[in-house]
Write a protein that holds these residues in place. Structure first.
Motif, PDB file in Angstrom:
ATOM      1  N   GLN A 143     -34.926  46.867  -9.285  1.00  0.00           N
ATOM      2  CA  GLN A 143     -35.337  45.715  -8.469  1.00  0.00           C
ATOM      3  C   GLN A 143     -35.865  46.267  -7.142  1.00  0.00           C
ATOM      4  OE1 GLN A 143     -31.678  43.529  -8.172  1.00  0.00           O
ATOM      5  NE2 GLN A 143     -31.790  42.749 -10.290  1.00  0.00           N
ATOM      6  N   ARG A 144     -36.698  45.483  -6.431  1.00  0.00           N
ATOM      7  CA  ARG A 144     -37.345  46.031  -5.239  1.00  0.00           C
ATOM      8  C   ARG A 144     -36.350  46.427  -4.159  1.00  0.00           C
ATOM      9  NH1 ARG A 144     -42.755  42.213  -4.517  1.00  0.00           N
ATOM     10  NH2 ARG A 144     -43.658  42.675  -6.578  1.00  0.00           N
ATOM     11  N   ASP A 145     -35.170  45.753  -4.128  1.00  0.00           N
ATOM     12  CA  ASP A 145     -34.214  46.083  -3.065  1.00  0.00           C
ATOM     13  C   ASP A 145     -33.128  47.057  -3.562  1.00  0.00           C
ATOM     14  OD1 ASP A 145     -31.748  43.386  -3.280  1.00  0.00           O
ATOM     15  OD2 ASP A 145     -32.861  44.494  -4.843  1.00  0.00           O
ATOM     16  N   LYS A 146     -33.371  47.699  -4.698  1.00  0.00           N
ATOM     17  CA  LYS A 146     -32.337  48.591  -5.222  1.00  0.00           C
ATOM     18  C   LYS A 146     -32.819  50.041  -5.183  1.00  0.00           C
ATOM     19  CE  LYS A 146     -29.320  45.415  -6.516  1.00  0.00           C
ATOM     20  NZ  LYS A 146     -30.062  44.273  -5.906  1.00  0.00           N
ATOM     21  N   CYS A 488     -25.537  52.610  -6.967  1.00  0.00           N
ATOM     22  CA  CYS A 488     -26.587  51.569  -6.920  1.00  0.00           C
ATOM     23  C   CYS A 488     -26.587  51.006  -5.508  1.00  0.00           C
ATOM     24  CB  CYS A 488     -26.270  50.464  -7.927  1.00  0.00           C
ATOM     25  SG  CYS A 488     -27.537  49.175  -7.970  1.00  0.00           S
ATOM     26  N   LEU A 489     -27.644  51.288  -4.732  1.00  0.00           N
ATOM     27  CA  LEU A 489     -27.709  50.934  -3.310  1.00  0.00           C
ATOM     28  C   LEU A 489     -28.661  49.754  -3.118  1.00  0.00           C
ATOM     29  CD1 LEU A 489     -27.036  51.739  -0.359  1.00  0.00           C
ATOM     30  CD2 LEU A 489     -29.000  53.288  -0.411  1.00  0.00           C
ATOM     31  N   SER A 490     -28.114  48.671  -2.548  1.00  0.00           N
ATOM     32  CA  SER A 490     -28.963  47.513  -2.264  1.00  0.00           C
ATOM     33  C   SER A 490     -29.400  47.609  -0.804  1.00  0.00           C
ATOM     34  CB  SER A 490     -28.179  46.207  -2.507  1.00  0.00           C
ATOM     35  OG  SER A 490     -29.013  45.115  -2.286  1.00  0.00           O
ATOM     36  N   ILE A 491     -30.695  47.573  -0.521  1.00  0.00           N
ATOM     37  CA  ILE A 491     -31.157  47.782   0.858  1.00  0.00           C
ATOM     38  C   ILE A 491     -31.806  46.504   1.420  1.00  0.00           C
ATOM     39  CG2 ILE A 491     -31.545  50.245   0.511  1.00  0.00           C
ATOM     40  CD1 ILE A 491     -34.546  49.613   0.158  1.00  0.00           C
TER      41      ILE A 491
END
Ligand SMILES: NC(=O)C1=CN([C@@H]2O[C@H](COP(=O)(O)OP(=O)(O)OC[C@H]3O[C@@H](n4cnc5c(N)ncnc54)[C@H](OP(=O)(O)O)[C@@H]3O)[C@@H](O)[C@H]2O)C=CC1
Ligand SMILES: O=C(O)[C@H](O)CS(=O)(=O)O
Length: 491
Positions: A143-146, A488-491
């Protein structure tokens, strides 16, 4: 009569290398259970009395390893590499003395023992270098924010149980990757050969490996210590080399903790000679493969299959070469075959020969006793071997070469694969198509083509089927001491 070893330390350039205590948390430790005897297999004379640790003391070693591992994992790979290189350098600087200690307790000729020291040290050298190359990875996000990452981290405390046949290399083949990965290590050597393990700790201390990172816990009880390794919650990895029978026991015990296990187990290697083989090369390979360490290796040729058209010529050439092998004291120059490890090993060879003769085989060579008494056995060749004989299904683990006859490629592949084991296999042939097809068809973890010696730290060593789990050596070998963590980093 062979000389007894009355003063092993007196044979060493550096007598301080002959240590008989355990090494726990950087401290030389006596055994709560007193000591147990270590004997020279040539004559059975006692050469040392070694600390006999209790299960409680082994638990203390595990505690020390657990505490030390936290800081050891904080060292950079480069820092670990430096101290492992020093350990390697010390092994090679003391190769002669380590070889003498190894021959005294295991029996193999000094030249082979020194070779094992170099082979064992090569794992410390190789994995010290690998310590700098434990890479993670980033993965494009789903996903774009991952942002996805993979980290490789040390498993923690690794415990090893090793056999008497390679009392140095079977430990370093495990301790090298374990320490390089940032694990701490507790080694329980075979009761027949603890001195070679203990001297590794002497050199580890001199190399500056921190207290608690590398521990050696000799003991006369194997099953009790194995249970401690499998039941202690601080141990996260069990690495074993030995018989498949004991491997099964340990796997069952380790299952309760779902412990990661590496198993390097028994074998029953086929050694196949096709009619287009270079027979002189095949004989040379058979001698190296069958009689190395007196046949006491898991990768020794246990069954020799010879195509009909060259059977008699190969048997004659092999007999001529075997007759030149010198049986004697491993510490004496010129010895090719030392004693077997113990009377039971000699009895197993005799049992396999008697079984084969009872089923129609003929002893071509080696029926005579070498006249040295003790654990000595003349190298034997048996012709007319068949799948009905014990050595077709059991590891002889001694200097016995049974020759089986075959006619076609398909026939010998079926015969070679007819075993629960799958460690090493060998064949000699020249036709390229045949070489490729046979290498593909053999159900083994290792295939030697036109060679009888396959062991190197650069390659992944291990078996399929009931010969084991995992690989030792090569860049693959460090994976068994690492855990993979997905972030798994959500930014
Ligand atoms: N694949 C390989 O590389 C090897 C295969 N073998 C095969 O095994 C046969 C027997 O040789 P051996 O040395 O007795 O091999 P084992 O498998 O019996 O012993 C190997 C190691 O395991 C230990 N051990 C034995 N039983 C237990 C247990 N219940 N729990 C924990 N540890 C245990 C032994 O301790 P201790 O010796 O102190 O009892 C030794 O340190 C050989 O004839 C050969 O066929 C043997 C050696 C290497
Ligand atoms: O257990 C053994 O016999 C050894 O793994 C054989 S080798 O690695 O020294 O070839």
């Amino acid at each position: 009569m062979l000389d007894q070893i009355t003063n092993l330390a007196g044979l060493l350039k550096d007598p301080s290398l002959l240590e008989t205590r355990a090494y726990v948390n950087g401290t030389w430790t006596d055994g709560d259970k007193g000591t147990f005897d270590v004997r020279n297999p040539a004559r059975g004379d006692v050469i040392a009395e070694v600390a006999d640790l209790s299960r409680a003391q082994v638990a203390q070693a595990i505690d020390a390893a657990y505490a030390a591992q936290k800081d050891w994992a904080q060292w950079t790979g480069k820092e670990r590499a430096k101290v492992l290189r020093k350990w390697f350098d010390l092994m090679m600087e003391n190769q002669e003395d380590l070889g003498t200690i190894l021959t005294a307790e295991q029996g193999k000729p000094l030249a082979e023992a020194k070779g094992e020291i170099a082979y064992g040290a090569s794992f410390i050298e190789f994995f010290g270098e690998e310590a700098k190359r434990i890479y993670g990875e980033t993965i494009p996000g789903h996903q774009r924010d991952k942002r996805l990452m993979v980290m490789k981290q040390p498993i923690g405390v690794a415990a090893s149980i090793t056999p008497w046949n390679f009392p140095n290399a079977m430990i370093t083949r495990k301790a090298g990757p374990a320490l390089a990965a940032g694990c701490a290590f507790v080694a329980r050597p075979a009761k027949e050969t603890p001195l070679s393990a203990i001297v590794l700790a002497v050199l580890a201390e001199r190399a500056g490996i921190p207290a608690g990172v590398f521990n050696v816990v000799p003991s006369s009880s194997s099953s009790e210590i194995g249970k401690e390794f499998c039941e202690n919650g601080k141990v996260r990895k069990l690495t074993f080399t030995g018989s498949t029978e004991v491997g099964r026991i340990l796997l069952k015990q380790a299952a309760d903790q779902v412990m990661k296990c590496s198993m390097e187990l028994g074998g029953n290697a086929p050694f196949i000679v096709f009619d287009d083989a270079d027979l002189d090369a095949a004989v040379e390979g058979a001698i190296a493969c069958k009689f190395r360490n007196n046949g006491q290796t898991c990768v020794c040729a246990n069954r020799l299959y010879v195509q009909s058209g060259v059977y008699d010529a190969f048997a004659e050439k092999l007999a001529a070469a075997v007759k030149k092998l010198k049986v004697g004291d491993g510490l004496k120059d010129g010895t090719d075959l030392g004693p077997l490890i113990n009377p039971e090993a000699l009895e197993k060879v005799r049992e396999h020969v008697a079984d084969a003769e009872a089923k129609g085989a003929k002893v071509l060579l080696g029926s005579e006793d070498p006249g040295l008494g003790g654990g000595f056995c003349a190298p034997l060749i048996v012709t007319g071997a068949t799948q009905e004989m014990k050595f077709a299904t059991e590891e002889t683990f001694g200097p016995l070469a049974p020759l089986f006859r075959f006619d076609t490629v398909d026939e010998v592949i079926e015969l070679a694969n007819d075993t629960i084991f799958g460690l090493a296999s060998y064949f000699y042939a020249k036709d390229l198509s045949r070489v490729y097809k046979v290498a593909e068809a053999l159900e083994y973890g290792i295939v030697g083509v036109n060679t009888g010696i396959i062991s190197t730290e650069l390659a992944p060593f291990g078996g399929v089927k009931q010969s084991g789990l995992g690989r030792e050596g090569s860049h693959h070998g460090i994976e068994d001491y690492l855990e993979m963590k997905y972030v798994c980093l959500s930014i």
